[in-house]
Every structure is written in C-alpha cells, then in structure tokens.
Design a protein around this motif. Structure first.
Motif, mmCIF file in Angstrom:
data_model
loop_
_atom_site.group_PDB
_atom_site.id
_atom_site.type_symbol
_atom_site.label_atom_id
_atom_site.label_comp_id
_atom_site.label_asym_id
_atom_site.label_seq_id
_atom_site.Cartn_x
_atom_site.Cartn_y
_atom_site.Cartn_z
ATOM 1 N N LEU A 61 0.747 -1.207 -0.108
ATOM 2 C CA LEU A 61 0.142 -0.064 -0.147
ATOM 3 C C LEU A 61 0.827 1.263 -0.015
ATOM 4 N N ILE A 62 0.597 2.115 -0.862
ATOM 5 C CA ILE A 62 1.143 3.428 -0.911
ATOM 6 C C ILE A 62 0.390 4.528 -0.213
ATOM 7 N N PHE A 63 1.210 5.278 0.683
ATOM 8 C CA PHE A 63 0.624 6.240 1.368
ATOM 9 C C PHE A 63 1.628 7.432 0.817
ATOM 10 N N ALA A 64 0.876 8.642 1.195
ATOM 11 C CA ALA A 64 1.623 9.897 1.201
ATOM 12 C C ALA A 64 1.859 10.368 2.629
ATOM 13 N N ALA A 65 3.132 10.578 3.049
ATOM 14 C CA ALA A 65 3.476 11.233 4.256
ATOM 15 C C ALA A 65 4.257 12.700 4.062
ATOM 16 N N GLY A 76 -3.062 -9.381 4.537
ATOM 17 C CA GLY A 76 -4.368 -9.055 3.866
ATOM 18 C C GLY A 76 -5.763 -9.122 5.048
ATOM 19 N N ALA A 77 -5.304 -9.526 6.055
ATOM 20 C CA ALA A 77 -6.608 -9.451 7.184
ATOM 21 C C ALA A 77 -6.709 -8.176 7.884
ATOM 22 N N SER A 78 -5.622 -7.475 7.771
ATOM 23 C CA SER A 78 -5.604 -6.300 8.798
ATOM 24 C C SER A 78 -5.555 -4.955 8.021
ATOM 25 N N ARG A 79 -5.714 -3.832 8.659
ATOM 26 C CA ARG A 79 -5.784 -2.493 8.235
ATOM 27 C C ARG A 79 -4.480 -1.731 8.940
ATOM 28 N N VAL A 80 -4.249 -0.743 7.927
ATOM 29 C CA VAL A 80 -3.061 0.005 8.465
ATOM 30 C C VAL A 80 -3.779 1.161 9.160
ATOM 31 N N ASP A 81 -3.149 1.242 10.467
ATOM 32 C CA ASP A 81 -3.349 2.567 11.328
ATOM 33 C C ASP A 81 -2.622 3.619 10.736
ATOM 34 N N VAL A 82 -3.305 4.526 10.405
ATOM 35 C CA VAL A 82 -2.520 5.723 9.638
ATOM 36 C C VAL A 82 -1.911 6.723 10.642
ATOM 37 N N GLU A 83 -2.366 6.961 11.675
ATOM 38 C CA GLU A 83 -1.881 7.444 13.066
ATOM 39 C C GLU A 83 -0.630 7.006 13.334
ATOM 40 N N LEU A 84 -0.571 5.468 13.536
ATOM 41 C CA LEU A 84 0.652 4.785 13.872
ATOM 42 C C LEU A 84 1.783 5.024 12.782
ATOM 43 N N VAL A 85 1.545 5.007 11.294
ATOM 44 C CA VAL A 85 2.318 5.273 10.343
ATOM 45 C C VAL A 85 3.028 6.716 10.396
ATOM 46 N N ARG A 86 1.943 7.686 10.554
ATOM 47 C CA ARG A 86 2.408 9.101 11.013
ATOM 48 C C ARG A 86 3.355 9.298 12.008
ATOM 49 N N ARG A 87 3.230 8.459 13.140
ATOM 50 C CA ARG A 87 4.146 8.544 14.308
ATOM 51 C C ARG A 87 5.513 7.905 13.972
ATOM 52 N N GLU A 88 5.376 6.736 13.297
ATOM 53 C CA GLU A 88 6.660 5.899 12.984
ATOM 54 C C GLU A 88 7.479 7.056 12.012
ATOM 55 N N LEU A 89 6.821 7.722 11.050
ATOM 56 C CA LEU A 89 7.600 8.333 10.233
ATOM 57 C C LEU A 89 7.930 9.826 10.618
ATOM 58 N N GLY A 90 7.181 10.301 12.096
ATOM 59 C CA GLY A 90 7.448 11.750 12.180
ATOM 60 C C GLY A 90 6.991 12.497 11.229
ATOM 61 N N ALA A 91 5.817 12.342 10.593
ATOM 62 C CA ALA A 91 5.070 13.248 9.632
ATOM 63 C C ALA A 91 3.873 13.983 10.449
ATOM 64 N N GLU A 92 3.500 14.988 9.619
ATOM 65 C CA GLU A 92 2.407 15.837 9.961
ATOM 66 C C GLU A 92 1.343 15.187 9.502
ATOM 67 N N LYS A 93 1.379 14.812 8.359
ATOM 68 C CA LYS A 93 0.047 14.217 7.704
ATOM 69 C C LYS A 93 0.400 12.994 6.671
ATOM 70 N N VAL A 94 -0.442 11.870 7.131
ATOM 71 C CA VAL A 94 -0.405 10.714 6.375
ATOM 72 C C VAL A 94 -1.733 10.164 5.843
ATOM 73 N N GLY A 95 -1.893 10.110 4.697
ATOM 74 C CA GLY A 95 -3.040 9.567 3.869
ATOM 75 C C GLY A 95 -2.559 8.707 2.551
ATOM 76 N N ARG A 96 -3.835 8.029 2.027
ATOM 77 C CA ARG A 96 -3.470 7.075 1.005
ATOM 78 C C ARG A 96 -3.011 7.812 -0.387
ATOM 79 N N ALA A 97 -2.268 7.287 -0.939
ATOM 80 C CA ALA A 97 -1.553 8.179 -2.299
ATOM 81 C C ALA A 97 -2.761 7.656 -3.303
ATOM 82 N N LYS A 98 -3.160 8.726 -4.270
ATOM 83 C CA LYS A 98 -3.838 8.795 -5.362
ATOM 84 C C LYS A 98 -3.411 7.853 -6.485
#
Length: 170
Positions: A61-65, A76-98
């Motif tokens: 899955l491609i996200f934009a951080a 495949g049975a799980s969903r990504v927690d975008v907030e955990l990705v944001r914290r992991e990357l130290g990003a301000e905003k993370v969302g699915r890429a177009k």
C-alpha cells in the motif's frame, strides 16, 4: 538459464518485476509466480484464488507522508493504522496516495503493486504481522499474478523497516 528462458518463465509477472527478481538474485521465485484468469486485485480475491488464509496475503500500500510516497506492507486481514504510520515516520500528515501517484512511484497499477522492484526508491515499512506465517503471497506486478515468499526474505528484499502499524480492533 538464458535471459530469454527467464523472460519466458516470468511471463506471469510484470517484466519490471521479473527483472527486479533477477537483479536481487531471486530467480528461483520466477517459476513460482502464479497467474490467474480472474483478478487478484484485492487481498480477498487473491486469497480465494490461491486457497490460503487472508492474512497470508501481503498487501503493498502506498501512502503519502507529508507528500512523500511511502510503501507499507501489511497482511491481508488487517488494516493500516494511519496514525501509527504518521508517528513512525514523524510526519505531520499521512493519507492514502492517489492512483496516479501509486503508478508514478512504483510503475504498477493499484491491485498489482509488488513489495519491491519499483520505478523509484521509497521508504518501506513492513508490519510485524507478516511474520505470523511461514509463507506470504504478494502481487507480482499485475492484478492477475502473485508469488510466494517467506516473510523475512520478502521484508529484506523490500528493504523494509519492521514496525507495528496494524489497526487494533477495540
């Protein structure tokens, strides 16, 4: 094996992905690639076609951080927690890429993005849940082709950082 032999064997895979396997010294995976007449675009479709558990599918899955593409590998049975990705990357905003960003970054369409062999180098996060299985299945560059690989080798080939970014059910 000649290059034309390898290309014939890899016909189920996207040519860029088949080339990436060869460059990584993973030629032994070429004959294991399975092509299905029906699409394996979603984890559920892939698991049904393969006959494996949903959690044995490795989603790419491609996200934009903060506007920068990041690949997240998730079971495949799980969903990504975008907030955990944001914290992991130290990003301000993370969302699915177009879709156009996914294709531009990886060289593949959504539903066929493999865990490595992309057009550009991106940061890769792999959720620890992938290690729950001896073998996982991932897209081989098209929405109709998949390949099996042990998760530790897949994570290493992708150059991924092992993280916990799976959404926890309340």
């Amino acid at each position: 094996m000649t290059a034309s032999d390898a290309a014939a064997e890899a016909s189920a895979a996207h040519p860029r992905f088949a080339e990436a396997l060869q460059e990584l010294g993973l030629d032994e995976l070429l004959p294991l690639i399975r092509r299905f007449p029906e699409a394996t675009r979603t984890a559920a479709e892939a698991a049904a076609a393969i006959g494996c558990e949903l959690s044995q599918i490795c989603k790419s899955l491609i996200f934009a951080a903060d506007g920068v593409p990041v690949l997240v590998l998730m079971d495949g049975a799980s969903r990504v927690d975008v907030e955990l990705v944001r914290r992991e990357l130290g990003a301000e905003k993370v969302g699915r890429a177009k879709a156009d960003v996914v294709r531009e970054t990886t060289g593949y369409a959504i539903g066929g993005v493999p865990p490595f062999g992309h057009r550009t180098k991106t940061r890769v996060l792999a959720d620890r849940s992938l290690l729950d299985h001896d073998v996982v299945w991932a897209a081989a560059g098209t929405p109709h082709a998949v390949f099996p690989m042990d998760p530790k080798s897949l994570i290493a080939a992708a150059g991924a950082t092992l993280v916990d970014v799976r959404e926890q059910l309340a």
